[in-house]
Write a protein that holds these residues in place. Structure first.
Motif, PDB file in Angstrom:
ATOM      1  N   PRO A 167      54.018  49.315  26.135  1.00 32.84           N
ATOM      2  CA  PRO A 167      54.957  50.328  27.001  1.00 32.84           C
ATOM      3  C   PRO A 167      54.199  51.016  28.012  1.00 32.84           C
ATOM      4  CG  PRO A 167      54.008  51.089  24.832  1.00 32.84           C
ATOM      5  CD  PRO A 167      53.459  49.648  24.896  1.00 32.84           C
ATOM      6  N   ILE A 168      53.677  50.182  29.117  1.00 32.79           N
ATOM      7  CA  ILE A 168      52.987  50.692  30.046  1.00 32.79           C
ATOM      8  C   ILE A 168      53.554  50.373  31.608  1.00 32.79           C
ATOM      9  CG2 ILE A 168      50.924  50.220  28.745  1.00 32.79           C
ATOM     10  CD1 ILE A 168      50.343  47.706  30.472  1.00 32.79           C
ATOM     11  N   GLY A 169      53.197  50.753  32.768  1.00 33.98           N
ATOM     12  CA  GLY A 169      53.303  50.481  33.783  1.00 33.98           C
ATOM     13  C   GLY A 169      52.077  49.863  34.459  1.00 33.98           C
ATOM     14  N   ASN A 170      52.150  49.751  35.766  1.00 35.40           N
ATOM     15  CA  ASN A 170      50.835  49.083  36.377  1.00 35.40           C
ATOM     16  C   ASN A 170      49.777  50.311  36.689  1.00 35.40           C
ATOM     17  OD1 ASN A 170      52.306  50.137  38.906  1.00 35.40           O
ATOM     18  ND2 ASN A 170      50.433  49.264  39.772  1.00 35.40           N
ATOM     19  N   SER A 171      50.363  51.560  36.468  1.00 31.53           N
ATOM     20  CA  SER A 171      49.255  52.634  36.853  1.00 31.53           C
ATOM     21  C   SER A 171      49.576  53.882  35.950  1.00 31.53           C
ATOM     22  CB  SER A 171      49.467  52.935  38.278  1.00 31.53           C
ATOM     23  OG  SER A 171      48.881  54.139  38.663  1.00 31.53           O
ATOM     24  N   PRO A 172      48.526  54.364  35.622  1.00 29.73           N
ATOM     25  CA  PRO A 172      47.078  53.909  35.514  1.00 29.73           C
ATOM     26  C   PRO A 172      46.820  53.033  34.472  1.00 29.73           C
ATOM     27  CG  PRO A 172      47.400  56.093  34.224  1.00 29.73           C
ATOM     28  CD  PRO A 172      48.659  55.814  34.639  1.00 29.73           C
ATOM     29  N   VAL A 173      45.960  51.889  34.857  1.00 32.37           N
ATOM     30  CA  VAL A 173      45.641  50.790  34.277  1.00 32.37           C
ATOM     31  C   VAL A 173      44.276  50.338  34.806  1.00 32.37           C
ATOM     32  CG1 VAL A 173      45.812  48.383  33.648  1.00 32.37           C
ATOM     33  CG2 VAL A 173      47.938  49.870  33.794  1.00 32.37           C
ATOM     34  N   ILE A 174      43.357  50.364  33.908  1.00 35.96           N
ATOM     35  CA  ILE A 174      42.059  49.700  34.264  1.00 35.96           C
ATOM     36  C   ILE A 174      41.913  48.085  33.625  1.00 35.96           C
ATOM     37  CG2 ILE A 174      39.428  49.884  33.891  1.00 35.96           C
ATOM     38  CD1 ILE A 174      39.718  52.710  33.469  1.00 35.96           C
ATOM     39  N   VAL A 175      41.637  47.031  34.479  1.00 37.95           N
ATOM     40  CA  VAL A 175      41.885  45.735  34.139  1.00 37.95           C
ATOM     41  C   VAL A 175      40.879  44.917  34.664  1.00 37.95           C
ATOM     42  CG1 VAL A 175      43.576  45.271  35.827  1.00 37.95           C
ATOM     43  CG2 VAL A 175      43.455  43.723  33.574  1.00 37.95           C
ATOM     44  N   ALA A 176      40.481  43.964  34.025  1.00 36.55           N
ATOM     45  CA  ALA A 176      39.393  42.950  34.740  1.00 36.55           C
ATOM     46  C   ALA A 176      40.070  42.471  35.909  1.00 36.55           C
ATOM     47  CB  ALA A 176      39.152  41.950  33.762  1.00 36.55           C
ATOM     48  N   LYS A 177      39.278  42.150  36.920  1.00 39.70           N
ATOM     49  CA  LYS A 177      39.559  41.655  38.151  1.00 39.70           C
ATOM     50  C   LYS A 177      40.312  40.394  37.905  1.00 39.70           C
ATOM     51  CE  LYS A 177      36.649  40.454  41.033  1.00 39.70           C
ATOM     52  NZ  LYS A 177      35.325  40.762  41.880  1.00 39.70           N
ATOM     53  N   GLU A 178      39.710  39.446  37.374  1.00 36.01           N
ATOM     54  CA  GLU A 178      40.336  38.317  37.183  1.00 36.01           C
ATOM     55  C   GLU A 178      41.622  38.095  36.174  1.00 36.01           C
ATOM     56  OE1 GLU A 178      39.008  35.422  38.879  1.00 36.01           O
ATOM     57  OE2 GLU A 178      37.616  36.852  39.713  1.00 36.01           O
ATOM     58  N   SER A 179      41.766  38.998  35.448  1.00 36.79           N
ATOM     59  CA  SER A 179      42.902  39.255  34.974  1.00 36.79           C
ATOM     60  C   SER A 179      44.091  39.517  35.806  1.00 36.79           C
ATOM     61  CB  SER A 179      42.813  40.084  33.422  1.00 36.79           C
ATOM     62  OG  SER A 179      42.051  39.796  32.648  1.00 36.79           O
ATOM     63  N   LEU A 180      43.670  40.601  36.462  1.00 40.14           N
ATOM     64  CA  LEU A 180      44.751  41.091  37.533  1.00 40.14           C
ATOM     65  C   LEU A 180      45.026  39.787  38.546  1.00 40.14           C
ATOM     66  CD1 LEU A 180      46.539  43.444  38.214  1.00 40.14           C
ATOM     67  CD2 LEU A 180      44.620  44.300  39.676  1.00 40.14           C
ATOM     68  N   LYS A 181      44.231  39.083  38.942  1.00 36.96           N
ATOM     69  CA  LYS A 181      44.544  38.165  39.754  1.00 36.96           C
ATOM     70  C   LYS A 181      45.695  36.930  39.201  1.00 36.96           C
ATOM     71  CE  LYS A 181      40.542  37.887  42.505  1.00 36.96           C
ATOM     72  NZ  LYS A 181      39.140  36.774  42.894  1.00 36.96           N
ATOM     73  N   LYS A 182      45.478  36.901  37.842  1.00 39.25           N
ATOM     74  CA  LYS A 182      46.561  36.119  37.095  1.00 39.25           C
ATOM     75  C   LYS A 182      48.158  36.909  37.051  1.00 39.25           C
ATOM     76  CE  LYS A 182      43.086  33.496  34.408  1.00 39.25           C
ATOM     77  NZ  LYS A 182      42.668  33.576  32.888  1.00 39.25           N
ATOM     78  N   ILE A 183      47.984  38.395  36.695  1.00 38.77           N
ATOM     79  CA  ILE A 183      48.999  39.019  36.675  1.00 38.77           C
ATOM     80  C   ILE A 183      49.811  39.178  37.620  1.00 38.77           C
ATOM     81  CG2 ILE A 183      49.651  41.385  36.006  1.00 38.77           C
ATOM     82  CD1 ILE A 183      47.341  41.508  33.922  1.00 38.77           C
ATOM     83  N   ALA A 184      49.017  39.459  38.863  1.00 35.28           N
ATOM     84  CA  ALA A 184      49.641  39.900  40.052  1.00 35.28           C
ATOM     85  C   ALA A 184      50.984  39.043  40.655  1.00 35.28           C
ATOM     86  CB  ALA A 184      48.870  40.424  41.309  1.00 35.28           C
ATOM     87  N   PRO A 185      50.558  37.709  40.911  1.00 36.07           N
ATOM     88  CA  PRO A 185      51.835  37.107  41.259  1.00 36.07           C
ATOM     89  C   PRO A 185      52.871  37.110  40.428  1.00 36.07           C
ATOM     90  CG  PRO A 185      49.872  35.737  41.491  1.00 36.07           C
ATOM     91  CD  PRO A 185      49.614  37.019  40.709  1.00 36.07           C
ATOM     92  N   THR A 186      52.738  36.962  39.042  1.00 39.04           N
ATOM     93  CA  THR A 186      53.829  36.942  37.938  1.00 39.04           C
ATOM     94  C   THR A 186      54.651  38.370  38.173  1.00 39.04           C
ATOM     95  OG1 THR A 186      52.644  35.312  36.462  1.00 39.04           O
ATOM     96  CG2 THR A 186      54.594  36.847  35.538  1.00 39.04           C
ATOM     97  N   TRP A 187      53.944  39.432  38.366  1.00 35.47           N
ATOM     98  CA  TRP A 187      54.410  40.664  38.440  1.00 35.47           C
ATOM     99  C   TRP A 187      55.274  40.863  39.676  1.00 35.47           C
ATOM    100  CZ3 TRP A 187      50.542  45.215  40.473  1.00 35.47           C
ATOM    101  CH2 TRP A 187      51.577  46.334  40.699  1.00 35.47           C
ATOM    102  N   MET A 188      54.911  40.238  40.755  1.00 37.16           N
ATOM    103  CA  MET A 188      55.596  40.364  42.007  1.00 37.16           C
ATOM    104  C   MET A 188      56.974  39.423  41.822  1.00 37.16           C
ATOM    105  SD  MET A 188      54.927  38.561  45.638  1.00 37.16           S
ATOM    106  CE  MET A 188      54.713  37.073  45.112  1.00 37.16           C
TER     107      MET A 188
END
Length: 359
Positions: A212-233
Motif C-alpha cells: 500500500p505505497i506510492g513511489n514517494s517517499p521510498v528508499i530503494v536500491a538503485k539497481e532495483s529502481l532501474k528494473k521498476i521504473a520502465p514497468t512503472w512508466m
C-alpha cells in the motif's frame, strides 16, 4: 547544428516514438507482455516491520542514498523545491545521516533559472497529449531518463517530492533487499483487486504482493529502481488509458502503478510509518523524518481545525500556485498542533535565508 546535437535530437525523437508505440501496443495486447523479469509467488503479509533499535543489527557500513525529486518549472513546484533543498542541505552532513547527493529531475524539457541553485537533471516531458492532462505521468518517464543517463554514485535512491520538508538526518532505512516506504491508508490493493488484476494477474501471485505505497517517499536500491521504473512508466500509461481504472484511482493512479511495478519486479518494502507525517491529520512530529504538506491547514483563532472550510488562519500550498509564499508567514494561533507550527516555522526559516526569494 553540429553532429552531436543532431544525434541527440534523433535520440530524443526515437525515445518519444518508442513511448507512443508502447502506449498503442498496450491497448491492443496483454500488459503481461510488457513486464520483464521473473516473478515468484508469495503469501507473505506485506506489513514488514522495521526493527525499533537499528543498533541491534551490529556495525553497518554507511549506505548512502541519492535524494531525487521530480518537478516541473512552474512557480508552484519551484518554490517548494527551493524550500526542500534548503532543509536537505541543513541535514545532509549531520550525524546519523546517510543522505548522499541531491537531484531535482526537471521534466519541463529545458533548463530554468534555478539550475545554479539546485542540482538539476533536465528530462524531456511526455509527448503532447500522452499525459491526458494528468501531469504526474511525467514522473515515471522522468525517472527512466535520469536512471539511464545520469551518473548516480550512490547505490540507493530516496524518491521524494517538492512538498516534502526534511526535519532531521535520514538514515538508509532499506534493509536486506527490501525498500523502505511510507504506507498510505488510501492505497488499498485488496479493495481494488478486480481492477488491479488487469496488471497483476493471478498467476503472478496474491494481491498482498502489492504494497500500500506510492513511489514517494521510498528508499530503494538503485539497481532495483532501474528494473521498476520502465514497468512503472508503462503501467501508469496503460492505467490512464483504461477508463475503468482511471475512474477507480483518480489522482492516485500513478501511485498504484508504482506499487504494481514494484511487486512485478519482486521488490517488497518495509512499511515505515515514521518515515513521514501529513499535517493537519498528524499532529505531532514524533519520530518522523519528513513533513508532507499536501493538505491545507485551516484553523479558527481558537486553534480549532476547520477542515473543509477556509479558516481564519490557514496555510495551504495551493494558495501559492502562481506566486511564492511571502517571507515571515504568520504563525498559527495558540492551540494549533506541533506539526503545523513546525511546518510554518520551517518554511519561514527557509524563505528568510534563500537569496532572491520571490524574485
Amino acid at each position: 547544428m553540429g553532429f552531436g546535437n543532431f544525434f541527440k535530437t534523433l535520440l530524443i525523437i526515437f525515445s518519444v516514438t518508442l513511448i507512443t508505440y508502447n502506449v498503442i501496443l498496450s491497448s491492443n495486447a496483454s500488459l503481461k507482455q510488457g513486464f520483464p523479469g521473473p516473478k515468484t509467488s508469495s503469501s507473505i503479509d506485506p506489513i514488514i516491520r522495521m526493527p525499533t533499535d537499528r543498533s541491534k543489527l551490529g556495525p553497518v557500513k554507511r549506505r548512502l542514498f541519492h535524494t531525487a525529486v521530480t518537478a516541473s518549472d512552474s512557480v508552484y513546484n519551484s518554490w517548494q523545491c527551493r524550500v526542500m533543498y534548503y532543509w536537505f542541505k541543513k541535514f545532509v552532513n549531520q550525524p546519523g545521516s546517510e543522505m548522499g547527493r541531491f537531484t531535482r529531475i526537471l521534466h519541463s524539457g529545458k533548463p530554468d533559472k534555478y539550475m545554479d541553485e539546485i542540482p538539476t537533471f533536465v528530462a524531456q516531458p511526455l509527448p503532447p497529449g500522452v499525459d491526458q492532462g494528468y501531469i504526474v505521468l511525467n514522473r515515471p518517464w522522468a525517472f527512466v531518463q535520469w536512471l539511464q543517463q545520469a551518473d548516480i554514485k550512490e547505490d540507493y535512491i530516496l524518491m521524494a517530492e517538492p512538498d516534502h520538508i526534511i526535519v532531521k538526518p535520514i538514515p538508509n532505512l532499506s534493509l536486506d533487499g527490501l525498500g523502505a516506504a511510507f504506507p498510505f491508508f488510501y492505497i488499498e490493493p485488496k479493495k481494488y483487486e478486480s481492477v488491479l488484476r488487469k496488471f497483476y494477474p493471478m498467476e503472478m501471485g496474491p494481491i498482498t504482493d502489492i504494497d500500500p505505497i506510492g513511489n514517494s517517499p521510498v528508499i530503494v536500491a538503485k539497481e532495483s529502481l532501474k528494473k521498476i521504473a520502465p514497468t512503472w512508466m508503462n503501467v501508469s500509461l496503460a492505467m490512464k488509458k483504461d477508463p475503468e481504472v482511471d475512474k477507480a484511482f483518480g489522482w492516485v493512479l500513478e501511485m498504484y502503478a508504482y506499487a504494481v511495478a514494484s511487486a512485478t519486479q519482486g521488490v517488497k518494502n518495509i512499511l515505515y510509518k515514521d518515515l513521514m507525517i501529513q499535517p493537519p491529520w498528524d499532529t505531532e512530529l514524533g519520530k518522523t523524518y519528513i513533513i508532507h504538506y499536501t493538505y491545507g491547514c485551516d484553523y479558527d483563532m481558537k486553534g480549532k481545525l476547520t477542515y473543509g472550510k477556509i479558516g481564519e488562519w490557514r496555510f495551504d500550498k495551493r494558495s501559492y500556485d502562481r506566486v511564492p509564499p511571502p517571507r515571515n508567514l504568520s504563525l498559527p494561533p495558540a492551540g494549533v498542533p506541533e506539526s503545523v507550527v513546525t511546518l510554518v516555522k520551517m518554511v519561514n526559516e527557509a524563505t528568510a535565508n534563500i537569496p532572491d526569494w520571490g524574485a
